[in-house]
Write a protein that holds these residues in place. Structure first.
Motif, PDB file in Angstrom:
ATOM      1  N   THR A   2       0.842  -1.195   0.000  1.00 21.30           N
ATOM      2  CA  THR A   2       0.000   0.000   0.000  1.00 21.30           C
ATOM      3  C   THR A   2       0.875   1.242   0.000  1.00 21.30           C
ATOM      4  O   THR A   2       1.817   1.333   0.795  1.00 21.30           O
ATOM      5  CB  THR A   2      -0.896   0.020   1.250  1.00 21.30           C
ATOM      6  OG1 THR A   2      -1.659  -1.182   1.267  1.00 21.30           O
ATOM      7  CG2 THR A   2      -1.812   1.215   1.241  1.00 21.30           C
ATOM      8  N   PRO A   3       0.591   2.215  -0.878  1.00 25.07           N
ATOM      9  CA  PRO A   3       1.365   3.459  -0.881  1.00 25.07           C
ATOM     10  C   PRO A   3       1.309   4.141   0.483  1.00 25.07           C
ATOM     11  O   PRO A   3       0.281   4.128   1.153  1.00 25.07           O
ATOM     12  CB  PRO A   3       0.686   4.313  -1.947  1.00 25.07           C
ATOM     13  CG  PRO A   3      -0.015   3.339  -2.831  1.00 25.07           C
ATOM     14  CD  PRO A   3      -0.418   2.214  -1.928  1.00 25.07           C
ATOM     15  N   ASP A  23       6.730   4.493  -5.435  1.00 24.11           N
ATOM     16  CA  ASP A  23       5.854   3.697  -4.577  1.00 24.11           C
ATOM     17  C   ASP A  23       5.152   4.533  -3.523  1.00 24.11           C
ATOM     18  O   ASP A  23       4.195   4.076  -2.908  1.00 24.11           O
ATOM     19  CB  ASP A  23       6.633   2.571  -3.908  1.00 24.11           C
ATOM     20  CG  ASP A  23       6.929   1.426  -4.856  1.00 24.11           C
ATOM     21  OD1 ASP A  23       6.281   1.354  -5.909  1.00 24.11           O
ATOM     22  OD2 ASP A  23       7.801   0.606  -4.534  1.00 24.11           O
ATOM     23  N   GLU A  26       1.968   5.409  -5.796  1.00 22.59           N
ATOM     24  CA  GLU A  26       1.228   4.246  -6.312  1.00 22.59           C
ATOM     25  C   GLU A  26       2.195   3.083  -6.451  1.00 22.59           C
ATOM     26  O   GLU A  26       3.343   3.276  -6.846  1.00 22.59           O
ATOM     27  CB  GLU A  26       0.628   4.602  -7.680  1.00 22.59           C
ATOM     28  CG  GLU A  26      -0.248   3.546  -8.284  1.00 22.59           C
ATOM     29  CD  GLU A  26      -0.830   3.974  -9.628  1.00 22.59           C
ATOM     30  OE1 GLU A  26      -1.331   3.094 -10.325  1.00 22.59           O
ATOM     31  OE2 GLU A  26      -0.761   5.151  -9.974  1.00 22.59           O
ATOM     32  N   HIS A  27       1.737   1.894  -6.123  1.00 23.97           N
ATOM     33  CA  HIS A  27       2.597   0.706  -6.210  1.00 23.97           C
ATOM     34  C   HIS A  27       2.927   0.429  -7.675  1.00 23.97           C
ATOM     35  O   HIS A  27       2.039   0.298  -8.508  1.00 23.97           O
ATOM     36  CB  HIS A  27       1.900  -0.491  -5.569  1.00 23.97           C
ATOM     37  CG  HIS A  27       2.738  -1.712  -5.584  1.00 23.97           C
ATOM     38  ND1 HIS A  27       3.934  -1.785  -4.905  1.00 23.97           N
ATOM     39  CD2 HIS A  27       2.586  -2.884  -6.220  1.00 23.97           C
ATOM     40  CE1 HIS A  27       4.468  -2.971  -5.116  1.00 23.97           C
ATOM     41  NE2 HIS A  27       3.667  -3.653  -5.897  1.00 23.97           N
ATOM     42  N   HIS A  28       4.213   0.382  -8.001  1.00 23.27           N
ATOM     43  CA  HIS A  28       4.703   0.157  -9.374  1.00 23.27           C
ATOM     44  C   HIS A  28       5.807  -0.885  -9.360  1.00 23.27           C
ATOM     45  O   HIS A  28       6.274  -1.304  -8.325  1.00 23.27           O
ATOM     46  CB  HIS A  28       5.357   1.427  -9.941  1.00 23.27           C
ATOM     47  CG  HIS A  28       4.523   2.627  -9.995  1.00 23.27           C
ATOM     48  ND1 HIS A  28       3.434   2.772 -10.812  1.00 23.27           N
ATOM     49  CD2 HIS A  28       4.625   3.812  -9.333  1.00 23.27           C
ATOM     50  CE1 HIS A  28       2.924   3.970 -10.663  1.00 23.27           C
ATOM     51  NE2 HIS A  28       3.636   4.624  -9.765  1.00 23.27           N
TER      52      HIS A  28
END
Length: 44
Positions: A2-3, A23, A26-28
């Motif tokens: 989770t960011p 991250d 947003e999770h990348h």
């Protein structure tokens, strides 16, 4: 994953401009995280 934007939000609370990237925003995967950092830097 989770960011975690807690630190960015805290800094913004002091009136400082913040650009959350990677991250934090947003999770990348690593490539997209680097790209978002690069784009944010160029936008400055």
């Amino acid at each position: 994953m989770t960011p975690n934007i807690g630190l960015a939000a805290e800094i913004e609370g002091f009136g400082i401009e913040v650009h959350a990237v990677g991250d934090c925003a947003e999770h990348h995967n690593i490539q997209k995280a680097i790209l978002t950092g690069n784009l944010a830097a160029w936008a400055l």
